[in-house]
Design an enzyme around this catalytic site. Structure first.
Site, PDB file in Angstrom:
ATOM      1  N   ALA A   1       0.827  -1.200   0.000  1.00 38.83           N
ATOM      2  CA  ALA A   1       0.000   0.000   0.000  1.00 38.83           C
ATOM      3  C   ALA A   1       0.868   1.259   0.000  1.00 38.83           C
ATOM      4  CB  ALA A   1      -0.941  -0.001   1.196  1.00 38.83           C
ATOM      5  N   TYR A   2       1.894   1.270   0.838  1.00 40.34           N
ATOM      6  CA  TYR A   2       2.796   2.417   0.910  1.00 40.34           C
ATOM      7  C   TYR A   2       3.462   2.678  -0.442  1.00 40.34           C
ATOM      8  CZ  TYR A   2       7.006   5.070   2.172  1.00 40.34           C
ATOM      9  OH  TYR A   2       8.005   6.004   2.228  1.00 40.34           O
TER      10      TYR A   2
END
Length: 251
Positions: free
Chosen positions: A155-156
């Protein structure tokens, strides 16, 4: 004329190092912080000790609703402190890391990453465009994890990838004003980012060092001076680039 740089998330880590590197090169700095007011003021004091001017403002980089008021406060500070209406540089550094496998990532974690690292960058830039001088500079901080993958950062890395695409579009749209826009993508760095994992976990530190050409992980002094140099007139012809600063990690 002295330059004025706005660096978000500069009370600690890479933001602090970048702010100090800018000051050492003769620039004044406005820094933002989310909650570490005392640490932010300590950075202001360090910059002033270098003979430069500095101010610190609280800003939640994930709260778009607060950006218009922040722009107003910034404009007032520019008039009062520098008798100017514009900044020269905008460095989007504020951020956080959430380590979770795709199967374990919560919607709340995902939304906060998007709000801070992508939506916040997009709309804070939009809010500050009237205050950014023609011929200015924007630098967006990304990560080496957009080029290589490491479990737990999907996600990051994905939202940082979005910022890298945004960088190219900003460079195209703002080129007519002489504004350059670039991405700086650090590799593994010893800071308190992500709970200080790279700094404090000896096994993880050795793992990243082993995959890096220069044989170690990075430290803040490897990044801040590079960002400060990218803001200089000598780099006026560099725009729309993703510049990885990783010591040759995973090559």
């Amino acid at each position: 004329m002295t330059t004025i740089s706005l660096v978000t998330g500069a009370s600690r880590g890479l933001g602090r190092n970048t702010a100090l590197a800018i000051a050492r090169r003769g620039g004044d700095v406005i820094l933002t912080y989310q909650s570490r007011a005392a640490e932010a003021q300590a950075v202001v004091a360090e910059i002033e000790a270098l003979g430069r001017r500095a101010l610190a403002f609280q800003l939640d980089s994930g709260n778009v609703a607060g950006f218009a008021a922040f722009a107003g406060r910034l404009h007032g500070a520019l008039r009062e402190t520098w008798q100017r209406d514009t900044i020269d540089h905008l460095v989007h550094n504020a951020g956080h890391g959430d380590h979770a496998l795709v199967a374990d990532t919560t919607e709340a974690q995902f939304d906060r990453l998007v709000d801070v690292h992508f939506k916040g960058v997009f709309f804070l830039t939009q809010a500050l465009l009237p205050l950014l001088a023609d011929g200015g500079r924007i630098v967006n901080l990304s990560t080496g994890l957009t080029r290589t993958s490491y479990p737990g950062y999907a996600a990051y890395a994905a939202v940082k990838g979005a910022v890298e695409v945004l960088t190219r579009y900003l460079a195209k749209e703002l080129g007519g004003r002489g504004i350059t826009v670039n991405t700086v993508a650090p590799g593994a760095i010893e800071t308190d980012f992500g709970g200080g994992a790279v700094r404090d976990n000896a096994d993880l530190n050795r793992q990243f060092a082993a995959m890096t050409a220069l044989g170690r992980v990075g430290v803040p002094d490897d990044i801040g001076p590079m960002v400060a140099s990218l803001l200089s007139p000598e780099n006026r012809w560099v725009t729309a680039q993703r510049i990885e600063v990783s010591g040759g990690q995973a090559i």
